[in-house]
Design an enzyme around this catalytic site. Structure first.
Site, short mmCIF file in Angstrom:
data_model
loop_
_atom_site.label_atom_id
_atom_site.label_comp_id
_atom_site.label_asym_id
_atom_site.label_seq_id
_atom_site.Cartn_x
_atom_site.Cartn_y
_atom_site.Cartn_z
N LYS A 156 -22.17 -22.82 15.47
CA LYS A 156 -21.64 -23.54 14.31
C LYS A 156 -20.42 -24.26 14.86
CE LYS A 156 -21.11 -24.50 9.82
NZ LYS A 156 -22.09 -25.20 8.98
N HIS B 54 -28.14 -20.90 1.68
CA HIS B 54 -27.43 -21.85 2.54
C HIS B 54 -25.92 -21.61 2.51
CE1 HIS B 54 -26.91 -25.65 4.70
NE2 HIS B 54 -25.83 -25.84 3.94
N HIS C 52 -20.95 -20.54 4.47
CA HIS C 52 -19.59 -20.83 4.01
C HIS C 52 -18.98 -19.66 3.23
CE1 HIS C 52 -20.26 -24.99 5.22
NE2 HIS C 52 -21.35 -25.03 4.48
#
Length: 345
Positions: free
Chosen positions: A284, A226, A241
């Protein structure tokens, strides 16, 4: 009997010669006949002897009482764990101090001329990425992991032996750096783990342990996937990220940069950036990340905040500037669900 009478009788008896006098001595034994009488009462005392035993059983009735108090001591046994130091007792001052130390120890972050960004443009985010930066052991180990994951949630993640070895190589490379050495020493000094082995095992579990983001349909996610790789859920990008993954996707022609919404005050790397992009067409709408940091720095900083401030904001300091990391655990377990720097709306 008078002596003279006795003498007379003896004289008469001797004179007659009849032998009638001898019977007199037969009465002499009479007194002994009364001697046996006393023994008749001797057996009486034994009749009272059995009485005492009737009272003997009484004492045992009180013997069981002491055991009733025996269980009391165990009630105090649980008191001991209450004295064990709070495992997450890390102050905000310690978080700020350690985050600055991690930054100072990060010799693998992007240096001058190694990384250039095109924030004002569109289409491409990275103007230059030095091959020497991508050749850093932890960066190359991270790049080897990026193609191991299925982006779509709901599809089970396979973990063949080679991919498990790549996980271990990445963690071993990170743990060999001064950055992770600092974190390891800190968590051991704070008593968060009993040994380095325990910390390293938990580090692997919290980041690579699989869980389901598809309501149990499949083991399709992990903290590492993730945060460092990213996922696609309901046609939108989730997570992602990490700048190394973004440059890899952009180099492969799979990422379209759509602009940034916030750029931090840092003049040197790492910087904190909030941006918009498309990955294979999936949007995103807003995501934040550290740019120019090393993989071990991101791993150490996010792990520190996950341990010290799980499911909450973790206030740190980078180069004298305040920053905040948000972490989430998966289903209140010791598994990372997400970790990223917070940026203004």
């Amino acid at each position: 009997m008078a002596p003279w009478l006795l003498w007379l009788l003896l004289a008469i008896g001797t004179g007659t010669g009849t032998g009638g006098a001898p019977p007199e001595p037969r009465e002499v034994p009479e007194p002994p006949r009364a001697v046996p009488e006393p023994p008749r009462e001797v057996p009486e005392p034994p009749r009272a002897v059995p009485e005492p035993p009737q009272a003997v059983p009484e004492p045992p009735r009180e013997v069981p009482e002491p055991p009733r108090a025996v269980p009391e001591p165990p009630r105090e046994v649980p008191e001991t764990p209450r004295e064990v130091p709070e495992p997450r007792a890390v102050s905000d001052a310690e978080l700020r101090e350690l985050s600055e130390q991690l930054l100072a120890a990060d010799s693998n972050r992007a240096g001058p001329g190694q990384l250039e960004l095109n924030l004002e443009g569109s289409g491409r985010l990275f103007s230059r990425v030095s091959p020497s930066l991508l050749a850093v052991p932890t960066v190359s180990a991270l790049l080897a992991l990026l193609d191991n994951y299925e982006p779509q949630t709901g599809r089970a993640e396979a973990e063949p032996p080679e991919e498990l070895r790549e996980q271990r190589r990445f963690l071993e490379a990170a743990l060999a750096t001064p950055v992770l050495a600092l974190l390891e020493r800190f968590v051991l000094d704070k008593g968060l783990y009993p040994s380095a082995e325990a910390f390293r095992a938990d580090l692997h579990s919290m980041w690579f342990g699989l869980y389901s983001r598809s309501k149990g349909k499949a083991l399709d996610s992990s903290g590492f996937e993730h945060v460092f790789v990213g996922e696609v859920k309901k046609d939108a990008v989730s997570g992602c990220h990490n700048w190394v993954q973004l440059q890899a996707l952009e180099s492969a022609g799979r990422l379209q940069y759509l602009g940034y919404t916030w750029d931090g005050p840092w003049a040197a790397f790492p910087d904190v950036l909030s941006l918009r992009f498309r990955w294979d067409g999936h949007l995103k709408s807003r995501g934040s990340l550290l740019v120019g940091s090393s993989p071990e720095f991101d791993l150490a900083l996010f792990t520190l905040c996950f341990l010290a401030r799980p499911d909450s904001q973790c206030h740190i300091s980078l180069g004298g500037e305040a920053a905040t990391i948000q972490t989430y655990s998966w289903d209140k377990q010791r598994l990372v669900a997400s970790a990223y720097p917070l940026t203004p709306q």
